[in-house]
Design a protein around this motif. Structure first.
Motif, PDB file in Angstrom:
ATOM      1  N   UNK A   1       0.544  -2.456   7.664  1.00 29.69           N
ATOM      2  CA  UNK A   1       1.299  -1.257   7.315  1.00 29.69           C
ATOM      3  C   UNK A   1       2.377  -0.944   8.357  1.00 29.69           C
ATOM      4  N   UNK A   2       2.480   0.324   8.758  1.00 27.97           N
ATOM      5  CA  UNK A   2       3.549   0.748   9.676  1.00 27.97           C
ATOM      6  C   UNK A   2       3.411   0.053  11.041  1.00 27.97           C
TER       7      UNK A   2
ATOM      8  N   UNK B   1      11.009   5.912  14.612  1.00 23.12           N
ATOM      9  CA  UNK B   1       9.883   6.595  13.974  1.00 23.12           C
ATOM     10  C   UNK B   1      10.305   7.443  12.778  1.00 23.12           C
ATOM     11  N   UNK B   2      11.507   7.979  12.782  1.00 21.41           N
ATOM     12  CA  UNK B   2      11.837   9.013  11.791  1.00 21.41           C
ATOM     13  C   UNK B   2      11.704   8.562  10.336  1.00 21.41           C
ATOM     14  N   UNK B   3      12.067   7.317   9.971  1.00 18.43           N
ATOM     15  CA  UNK B   3      11.913   6.940   8.553  1.00 18.43           C
ATOM     16  C   UNK B   3      10.473   6.984   8.066  1.00 18.43           C
TER      17      UNK B   3
ATOM     18  N   UNK C   1       0.857  -1.186   0.000  1.00 20.56           N
ATOM     19  CA  UNK C   1       0.000   0.000   0.000  1.00 20.56           C
ATOM     20  C   UNK C   1       0.885   1.226   0.000  1.00 20.56           C
ATOM     21  N   UNK C   2       0.484   2.216  -0.749  1.00 20.06           N
ATOM     22  CA  UNK C   2       1.210   3.473  -0.694  1.00 20.06           C
ATOM     23  C   UNK C   2       0.763   4.221   0.551  1.00 20.06           C
TER      24      UNK C   2
ATOM     25  N   UNK D   1       6.883   2.003   2.938  1.00 17.86           N
ATOM     26  CA  UNK D   1       6.423   2.577   4.207  1.00 17.86           C
ATOM     27  C   UNK D   1       7.199   3.812   4.625  1.00 17.86           C
ATOM     28  N   UNK D   2       8.431   3.934   4.142  1.00 17.97           N
ATOM     29  CA  UNK D   2       9.297   5.002   4.631  1.00 17.97           C
ATOM     30  C   UNK D   2       9.414   6.108   3.583  1.00 17.97           C
ATOM     31  N   UNK D   3       9.785   7.268   4.050  1.00 13.02           N
ATOM     32  CA  UNK D   3       9.963   8.421   3.164  1.00 13.02           C
ATOM     33  C   UNK D   3      11.445   8.613   2.902  1.00 13.02           C
TER      34      UNK D   3
END
Ligand SMILES: C[S@@+](CC[C@H](N)C(=O)[O-])C[C@H]1O[C@@H](n2cnc3c(N)ncnc32)[C@H](O)[C@@H]1O
Length: 306
Positions: A23-24, A187-189, A10-11, A248-250
């Motif tokens: 998800x996360x 959490x940061x990613x 999932x995006x 999942x990560x930015x």
């Protein structure tokens, strides 16, 4: 098929939500699994004896299989050890803050962190735990089933870190006039660069002088090719349960470096350490796989005082 396998791909969206097997949220279960594996291994650096209860309650086949029949290979110990080191870092962070007289703690993105139950908090300490509602509900339910009692005054703050969580935090009794020990672990990613800046700004605005902040940051801009090559060198290394972190990560190359951001915003930052350096501080010689892995993960452990 487990829910953890159903929900990948999932995006992310700005207001997505999750439970512990999607998800996360599954990443909280995954790292609890690594803590459980580390505790069950030889000479653990730290023991989180609650972690295994979360895995059993989740019925997740991958993590239950890994715990029931641990892979003895060198590679399979690496992620559990990485998290064992990190767990010890934050345990010591809170214990040192308590030694400084701090009696208010906030565990940001608490997931299945059991420190409110596991650590010896001084009398009079309040521990606030922020995460999505279903994640906190799962934790509280499982620990209650095992008759675990919080070792401090524990307060849930069910909130999304992309919203203004300072409102529910204050409603839960957070006192802006007293120093706080904040942990920001894992959490940061999962935040965009802007959301990370906002998180740090909110923490700063809520921190009375003398507050302490601990951050454990693993890189989100991972080099997938190098990781795949390392998995070839160390069979068993991939203990991610099928999680595709890139969904999942930015992967935001402009994200601020946490230590620099804090130094620029009025915090006094202690020397930053990597996961292998922490192992050295704990009297261990890092295995080669840990050193190789860290060249990909770029771990940074930051402590700072307001
Ligand atoms: C890798 S887990 C780490 C959990 C815990 N800090 C630990 O180290 O065991 C990431 C956690 O961040 C939480 N999280 C991620 N994004 C969030 C958001 N926008 N709002 C609230 N919680 C969030 C997830 O629910 C999950 O519990």
């Amino acid at each position: 098929m487990s829910a953890s396998q159903d929900n990948w791909g999932v995006d992310r969206s700005d207001d997505d939500t999750w439970d512990i097997v999607s998800s996360v949220g599954y990443t909280a279960l995954l790292v609890a699994g690594w803590r459980a594996l580390h505790a069950a291994g030889d000479h653990p650096l730290v023991r989180d004896d609650y972690a295994k209860h979360f895995i059993a309650a989740s019925a997740d086949p991958f993590l239950n299989g890994a715990l029931a029949d641990p892979d003895p290979s060198e590679g399979a110990a690496a992620f559990p050890r990485l998290y064992g080191v990190q767990t010890r870092f934050f345990d010591e962070f809170f214990s040192s803050a308590a030694g400084l007289g701090i009696r208010q703690a906030v565990i940001v993105a608490a997931g299945l962190d059991s420190r409110a139950y596991r650590l010896r908090w001084p009398t009079g300490t309040t521990v606030f735990e922020i995460d999505q509602p279903k994640v906190l509900e799962f934790k509280v339910r499982v620990l209650a089933e095992h008759a675990a009692e919080p070792a401090a005054e524990r307060r849930d703050v069910a909130a999304d870190l992309r919203d203004d969580w300072s409102i529910p935090l204050r409603e839960a009794g957070f006192d802006t006039e007293v120093p706080t020990a904040w942990s920001v672990e894992g959490i940061l990613p999962y935040l965009t660069g802007d959301a990370q800046d906002t998180l740090f700004s909110r923490i700063t605005a809520l921190s009375a002088p003398g507050s302490r902040l601990g951050i454990g940051a693993l890189g989100s801009c991972l080099d997938g090719d190098r990781l795949t090559a390392l998995e070839g060198d160390y069979p068993g290394l991939n203990l991610s349960g099928g999680v595709n972190f890139s969904t999942l990560t930015y992967d935001d190359a402009t994200k601020a470096k946490p230590a620099q951001w804090l130094a620029d915003h009025g915090w006094t930052v202690d020397p930053v350490r990597t996961n292998p350096e922490l192992q050295g501080d704990y009297g261990r010689i890092p295995h080669q796989v840990d050193i190789d892995l860290d060249e990909i993960m770029h771990s940074e452990y930051v402590t700072a005082t307001r």
